[in-house]
Motif scaffolding. Structure first.
Motif, PDB file in Angstrom:
ATOM      1  N   GLN A  54       0.783  -1.128   0.058  1.00  0.00           N
ATOM      2  CA  GLN A  54      -0.023   0.011  -0.072  1.00  0.00           C
ATOM      3  C   GLN A  54       1.061   1.333   0.120  1.00  0.00           C
ATOM      4  O   GLN A  54       0.585   2.185  -0.692  1.00  0.00           O
ATOM      5  CB  GLN A  54      -0.852  -0.035   1.347  1.00  0.00           C
ATOM      6  CG  GLN A  54      -1.895   1.093   1.213  1.00  0.00           C
ATOM      7  CD  GLN A  54      -2.832   1.271   0.296  1.00  0.00           C
ATOM      8  OE1 GLN A  54      -3.409   0.221  -0.210  1.00  0.00           O
ATOM      9  NE2 GLN A  54      -3.369   2.351   0.034  1.00  0.00           N
ATOM     10  N   LEU A  93      -8.944  16.100   1.201  1.00  0.00           N
ATOM     11  CA  LEU A  93      -7.623  16.765   0.658  1.00  0.00           C
ATOM     12  C   LEU A  93      -7.998  18.199   0.236  1.00  0.00           C
ATOM     13  O   LEU A  93      -9.008  18.420  -0.563  1.00  0.00           O
ATOM     14  CB  LEU A  93      -6.900  16.039  -0.374  1.00  0.00           C
ATOM     15  CG  LEU A  93      -6.071  14.501   0.155  1.00  0.00           C
ATOM     16  CD1 LEU A  93      -5.465  14.328  -0.669  1.00  0.00           C
ATOM     17  CD2 LEU A  93      -5.726  14.860   1.434  1.00  0.00           C
ATOM     18  N   VAL A 101       3.534  16.814  -0.663  1.00  0.00           N
ATOM     19  CA  VAL A 101       3.964  15.493  -1.137  1.00  0.00           C
ATOM     20  C   VAL A 101       5.086  15.937  -2.286  1.00  0.00           C
ATOM     21  O   VAL A 101       6.145  14.968  -2.327  1.00  0.00           O
ATOM     22  CB  VAL A 101       2.690  14.851  -1.920  1.00  0.00           C
ATOM     23  CG1 VAL A 101       3.124  13.870  -2.799  1.00  0.00           C
ATOM     24  CG2 VAL A 101       1.722  14.379  -0.724  1.00  0.00           C
ATOM     25  N   TYR A 129       5.386  15.304 -12.083  1.00  0.00           N
ATOM     26  CA  TYR A 129       4.504  15.494 -10.701  1.00  0.00           C
ATOM     27  C   TYR A 129       3.383  16.590 -10.593  1.00  0.00           C
ATOM     28  O   TYR A 129       2.333  16.493 -10.161  1.00  0.00           O
ATOM     29  CB  TYR A 129       5.402  15.780  -9.511  1.00  0.00           C
ATOM     30  CG  TYR A 129       4.644  16.061  -8.264  1.00  0.00           C
ATOM     31  CD1 TYR A 129       4.163  14.897  -7.541  1.00  0.00           C
ATOM     32  CD2 TYR A 129       4.371  17.385  -7.885  1.00  0.00           C
ATOM     33  CE1 TYR A 129       3.604  14.912  -6.250  1.00  0.00           C
ATOM     34  CE2 TYR A 129       3.303  17.450  -6.765  1.00  0.00           C
ATOM     35  CZ  TYR A 129       2.976  16.373  -5.866  1.00  0.00           C
ATOM     36  OH  TYR A 129       2.176  16.490  -4.898  1.00  0.00           O
TER      37      TYR A 129
END
Ligand code: HEM
Length: 202
Positions: A54, A93, A101, A129
């Protein structure tokens, strides 16, 4: 779409990123939770951190997305982006959290691949990203709007009305609303995130 400068760089470094994704994922989480232990207090599932598979999901999906950008830029994986967005929205979020992140994922890539990450390589993966993060943010905005909710209002308190022990390890909870907000039917496969107080107070 990746820029003409980034495309060949991502193409050339994708195999090495893919080969090291397990380690990148582990270092990413370790570094992020060291800097932001609060993220383990009710946002990231602590159980999932004990599970290597995970743990790989987030970093692994960025590498998978890079593969699509390189090989089939006209057919980006909507199923993958939708699934992630549904999960993110179920957790409330916010767009501004993308930077956290970004910072720790890029750090982990440099930490694991070392000198191979030149300025050019770092810039190319930065592009990957942000392309992905912005596509997710747009999808998530649409999902919040569709249910007329926001990260601030997505969580809601329910009362457990009934607990049914179906088998030794399966329990059904019947819940009732505690406010007068509408109850919408769930969709098959929809994420339902549940937040509750753990014995250690978290
Ligand atoms: C490009 C950016 C991002 C990508 C590609 C990404 C990817 C993913 C993936 C693949 C999953 C697993 C989904 C599933 O189980 O089906 C996930 C879950 C999750 N993501 Fe993201 N994510 C991104 C940004 C963020 C940000 C900015 C945050 C908040 C700081 C975040 C928080 C979470 C959390 C809390 C989960 C649930 C995982 C758990 O509790 O173990 N993600 N994300």
């Amino acid at each position: 779409m990746l820029s003409d400068t980034a495309l060949p760089v991502v193409k050339a470094t994708l195999p090495v990123v893919g080969e090291n994704i397990r380690e990148i994922a582990q270092r990413f989480y370790a570094h992020m939770f060291e800097a932001r232990p609060d993220l383990l207090d009710g946002l990231f599932n602590r159980g999932n951190q004990a599970d290597g598979q995970q743990q790989q999901a987030l970093a692994g999906s960025v590498a998978a997305f890079a593969g699509y950008l390189v090989n089939t830029p006209d057919q980006l994986p909507d199923h993958l982006l939708s699934r992630i967005s549904h999960k993110h929205v179920s957790l409330g979020l916010r767009p501004d959290q993308s930077e956290i992140v970004h910072e720790h994922l890029m750090w982990a890539i440099v930490d694991v691949l070392g000198g191979a990450v030149t300025e050019e390589v770092a810039a190319a993966w930065d592009e990957v990203y942000w392309l992905m993060a912005n596509m997710l943010i747009n999808k998530e905005r649409g999902m919040y709007e569709a249910v007329r909710l926001s990260p601030e209002t997505i969580w809601r308190t329910w009362r457990v009305a009934q607990r049914i022990q179906e088998t030794d390890d399966v329990v059904t909870f019947v819940v009732e609303r505690t406010d007068d907000r509408e109850v919408k039917p769930s969709l098959p496969g929809q994420y339902v995130s549940i937040k509750l107080q753990m014995p250690d107070g978290v």
